[in-house]
Design a protein around this motif. Sequence first.
Motif, mmCIF file in Angstrom:
data_model
loop_
_atom_site.group_PDB
_atom_site.id
_atom_site.type_symbol
_atom_site.label_atom_id
_atom_site.label_comp_id
_atom_site.label_asym_id
_atom_site.label_seq_id
_atom_site.Cartn_x
_atom_site.Cartn_y
_atom_site.Cartn_z
ATOM 1 N N ASP A 232 -13.058 8.633 4.315
ATOM 2 C CA ASP A 232 -12.114 7.554 3.992
ATOM 3 C C ASP A 232 -11.379 7.848 2.688
ATOM 4 O OD1 ASP A 232 -12.867 6.201 6.281
ATOM 5 O OD2 ASP A 232 -14.111 4.720 5.220
ATOM 6 N N VAL A 233 -12.110 8.264 1.676
ATOM 7 C CA VAL A 233 -11.485 8.583 0.381
ATOM 8 C C VAL A 233 -10.497 9.735 0.533
ATOM 9 C CG1 VAL A 233 -11.925 9.515 -1.931
ATOM 10 C CG2 VAL A 233 -13.383 7.697 -1.010
ATOM 11 N N LEU A 234 -10.899 10.763 1.259
ATOM 12 C CA LEU A 234 -10.012 11.911 1.443
ATOM 13 C C LEU A 234 -8.753 11.521 2.216
ATOM 14 C CD1 LEU A 234 -12.661 14.672 2.205
ATOM 15 C CD2 LEU A 234 -11.393 14.295 0.065
ATOM 16 N N THR B 108 -6.192 9.730 0.055
ATOM 17 C CA THR B 108 -5.510 10.540 -0.961
ATOM 18 C C THR B 108 -4.748 11.724 -0.366
ATOM 19 O OG1 THR B 108 -7.507 11.845 -1.326
ATOM 20 C CG2 THR B 108 -7.202 9.926 -2.724
ATOM 21 N N ALA B 109 -4.860 11.915 0.935
ATOM 22 C CA ALA B 109 -4.186 13.055 1.560
ATOM 23 C C ALA B 109 -2.690 12.775 1.663
ATOM 24 C CB ALA B 109 -4.759 13.307 2.952
#
Length: 100
Positions: free
Chosen positions: A49-51, A54-55
Amino acid sequence: MPRVIKRKEHPLSMRLPETDIAIIDRAATLRGRSRTDFVRDAAVRAAEDVLMETAPIRMSPAGFKAFVEVLSKPARPVPEMVELFQRAAPWESRNAKAEK
């Protein structure tokens, strides 16, 4: 000569309060999973989810122009959504409406 098998797993150790372990164990049991599987899946999902947040999204100038054009058009009603929002909520019973 014995074959050497390279271990693919890497240990991860955490110190958690007993209350956290109890919650994790209860949830893992409800899912029919081991504590390790449950925690690993939850951690990987949170990391993904974090990746994804920020992608960067890359597109060509033409693709971006088409994207903005679609977003700039007036919204059209989706019949299924209109019908859904016109329905009474599951917790709204006929008796509750009659009492008002």
